[in-house]
Design an enzyme around this catalytic site. Structure first.
Site, PDB file in Angstrom:
ATOM      1  N   HIS A  25      57.792  53.755  52.865  1.00  0.00           N
ATOM      2  CA  HIS A  25      57.609  54.635  51.707  1.00  0.00           C
ATOM      3  C   HIS A  25      58.664  54.340  50.642  1.00  0.00           C
ATOM      4  O   HIS A  25      58.338  54.125  49.462  1.00  0.00           O
ATOM      5  CB  HIS A  25      57.719  56.092  52.167  1.00  0.00           C
ATOM      6  CG  HIS A  25      57.686  57.100  51.070  1.00  0.00           C
ATOM      7  ND1 HIS A  25      56.571  57.862  50.788  1.00  0.00           N
ATOM      8  CD2 HIS A  25      58.639  57.488  50.162  1.00  0.00           C
ATOM      9  CE1 HIS A  25      56.827  58.657  49.762  1.00  0.00           C
ATOM     10  NE2 HIS A  25      58.088  58.462  49.373  1.00  0.00           N
ATOM     11  N   GLU A  26      59.932  54.328  51.060  1.00  0.00           N
ATOM     12  CA  GLU A  26      61.009  54.103  50.094  1.00  0.00           C
ATOM     13  C   GLU A  26      60.978  52.692  49.527  1.00  0.00           C
ATOM     14  O   GLU A  26      61.419  52.463  48.395  1.00  0.00           O
ATOM     15  CB  GLU A  26      62.366  54.387  50.752  1.00  0.00           C
ATOM     16  CG  GLU A  26      62.546  55.817  51.241  1.00  0.00           C
ATOM     17  CD  GLU A  26      62.329  56.851  50.148  1.00  0.00           C
ATOM     18  OE1 GLU A  26      62.563  56.535  48.964  1.00  0.00           O
ATOM     19  OE2 GLU A  26      61.923  57.984  50.480  1.00  0.00           O
ATOM     20  N   HIS A  29      59.002  52.690  46.334  1.00  0.00           N
ATOM     21  CA  HIS A  29      59.793  53.110  45.174  1.00  0.00           C
ATOM     22  C   HIS A  29      60.775  52.015  44.745  1.00  0.00           C
ATOM     23  O   HIS A  29      60.902  51.706  43.562  1.00  0.00           O
ATOM     24  CB  HIS A  29      60.591  54.376  45.522  1.00  0.00           C
ATOM     25  CG  HIS A  29      59.758  55.596  45.746  1.00  0.00           C
ATOM     26  ND1 HIS A  29      58.750  55.980  44.896  1.00  0.00           N
ATOM     27  CD2 HIS A  29      59.804  56.537  46.738  1.00  0.00           C
ATOM     28  CE1 HIS A  29      58.208  57.107  45.341  1.00  0.00           C
ATOM     29  NE2 HIS A  29      58.820  57.453  46.456  1.00  0.00           N
TER      30      HIS A  29
END
Length: 435
Positions: A25-26, A29
């Site tokens: 997920h990170e 980003h």
């Protein structure tokens, strides 16, 4: 001892899957932020004390002690205040919240970073950066689901007979032994045997359980059942009777909570086997999974009273009750001790990770700060304001100051923390079990 080791193995595997999901997920980003030239000082998986970190280039990569989330730090998440300054103090507690958040987003500001601030990027770029995290969870869920369903498959019912019921028992009685006065089942009376494979019903071929089940339910009275037995096809002539059976929805799935309806009854158990699904079948199941996830998020507030009663009262923990990280780890531990083929256990474990990643995607898309969806909503609102001003030839309103919403973000965060603590208590006191 073996059960305990398997239980511990399940928890470890879930923790690893959790860390991978958060890191993935990170990474969404991080990669898009760097793509658009935003400086990212930190990429961290977990919260609390740092147990490992390394600095590569301008970013510190690390793992923290509590695997319950993660974050990346981007410079300039919020624009300067109305006075053009990064810091502005006030006696108002709400104003202090706003400026504390603004100050934190500029903590590691260095010379030359003026052109690398998050808020200076065009709204569509900020939307991509914030959407990339949840999207990575969705991608991981799809890959895991399609990989497990199309290679390992799923256990399902077939048209082969695994057992014949000797008498007619209404399903809502919840008993499996015949009692005096129970009528003989049509299947037993007609001579259906274990191992028979039903290939046609009333002269029409049947290749799957759902089709056969629907035709049996729709028939009351004489019928012709064609079976394959020892390489030969044999026609049996049972007379189906009405019985109280579990209701199904329009998709052929058993209605939850359980309801019972009158339908045609033959009286046999079908054999189950694990078989890979086709691309189309997997796509349909993935669509159902996402749809059910959306409904679960919408229904979440209504489940809180039942969760409270199951934790602090004498209520039962519902099977569809919200489950946290601790509860999911316990389920994974129990899963390792289930008496089932290893492939079935692996598919169930993969589906747990799929469900977790779908939940991460859906929750983070809620248009609330501090979730990713809140930043996306802020960027979209800024785009609408600026386009509207351009159309009506008004002055550019400038960037939308998301920092002004921080008081509301603290309220949302507080609600999430309280809910998380309630789920944690429920998982410890009255956990959901699969055995």
């Amino acid at each position: 001892m073996t059960e305990l080791l398997l239980y511990a193995l399940g928890i470890v595997l879930f923790a690893l899957g959790l860390l991978v999901s958060i890191a993935w997920h990170e990474l969404g980003h991080l990669s898009t932020a760097k793509l658009f030239g935003i400086r990212v000082p930190q990429y961290m998986v977990g919260f609390g004390p740092t147990i490992w970190s390394r600095k590569r280039g301008e970013t510190e990569y690390g793992i923290k002690a509590i695997p319950a989330g993660g974050y990346i730090r981007m410079i300039g998440m919020f624009p300067p205040g109305e006075d053009g300054k990064i810091e502005a103090r006030s006696t108002s507690p709400w104003r202090s919240m706003i400026e504390d958040a603004r100050e934190a987003s500029y903590e590691e500001l260095k010379p030359g970073d003026e052109t690398r601030l998050f808020y200076t990027r065009k709204p569509w770029k900020r939307v991509i950066v914030m959407f990339a995290g949840p999207f990575m969870n969705l991608v991981l869920a799809v890959v895991l689901f399609f990989g497990s369903m199309m290679t390992l498959g799923i256990e399902g019912q077939t048209t082969q007979v695994a057992g014949v019921q000797k008498c007619v028992i209404e399903q809502d009685e919840k008993r499996d032994k015949c009692a005096a006065g129970d009528p003989v089942s049509p299947a037993f009376k007609a001579g259906l045997k274990d191992g028979d494979r039903i290939v046609a019903f009333n002269g029409t071929p049947v290749n799957d359980w759902d089709t056969l089940s629907d035709r049996i339910r729709d028939t009351i009275g004489p019928a012709t059942v064609t079976v394959e037995r020892a390489g030969q096809r044999i026609d049996l002539h049972p007379t189906l009777v009405p019985n109280k059976v579990l209701a199904k929805d329009e998709d052929g799935k058993v209605v939850q909570p359980a309801k019972y309806v009158a339908a045609g009854y033959l009286g046999f158990a079908s054999k189950t086997e694990v078989a890979p699904l086709t691309f189309g079948e997997t796509t349909d199941r993935m669509g159902d999974l996402l749809e059910n996830g959306v409904h679960s998020v919408i229904a979440l507030p209504g489940k809180i009273p039942g969760l409270w009663d199951a934790t602090f009262g004498d209520g039962e923990r519902a099977d569809d009750s919200p489950v946290g990280v601790v509860g999911a780890a316990r389920i994974t531990g129990e899963l390792m001790n289930v008496e089932a083929p290893p492939t079935t256990i692996l598919v169930m474990f993969m589906n747990l990770l799929v469900g977790f990643n779908v939940s991460l995607f859906l929750f983070n898309m809620l248009p609330l700060l501090p979730l990713d969806g809140g930043h996306i909503a802020g960027a979209l609102w800024e785009s609408v304001r600026r386009h509207t001003a351009r159309i009506f030839k008004r002055p550019d309103p400038g960037p939308f100051d998301v920092a002004k919403l921080m008081p509301a973000a603290y309220v949302v965060a507080g609600v999430f923390v309280c809910f998380t603590l309630l789920v944690l208590a429920a998982d410890l006191v009255n956990p959901v079990r699969i055995t």
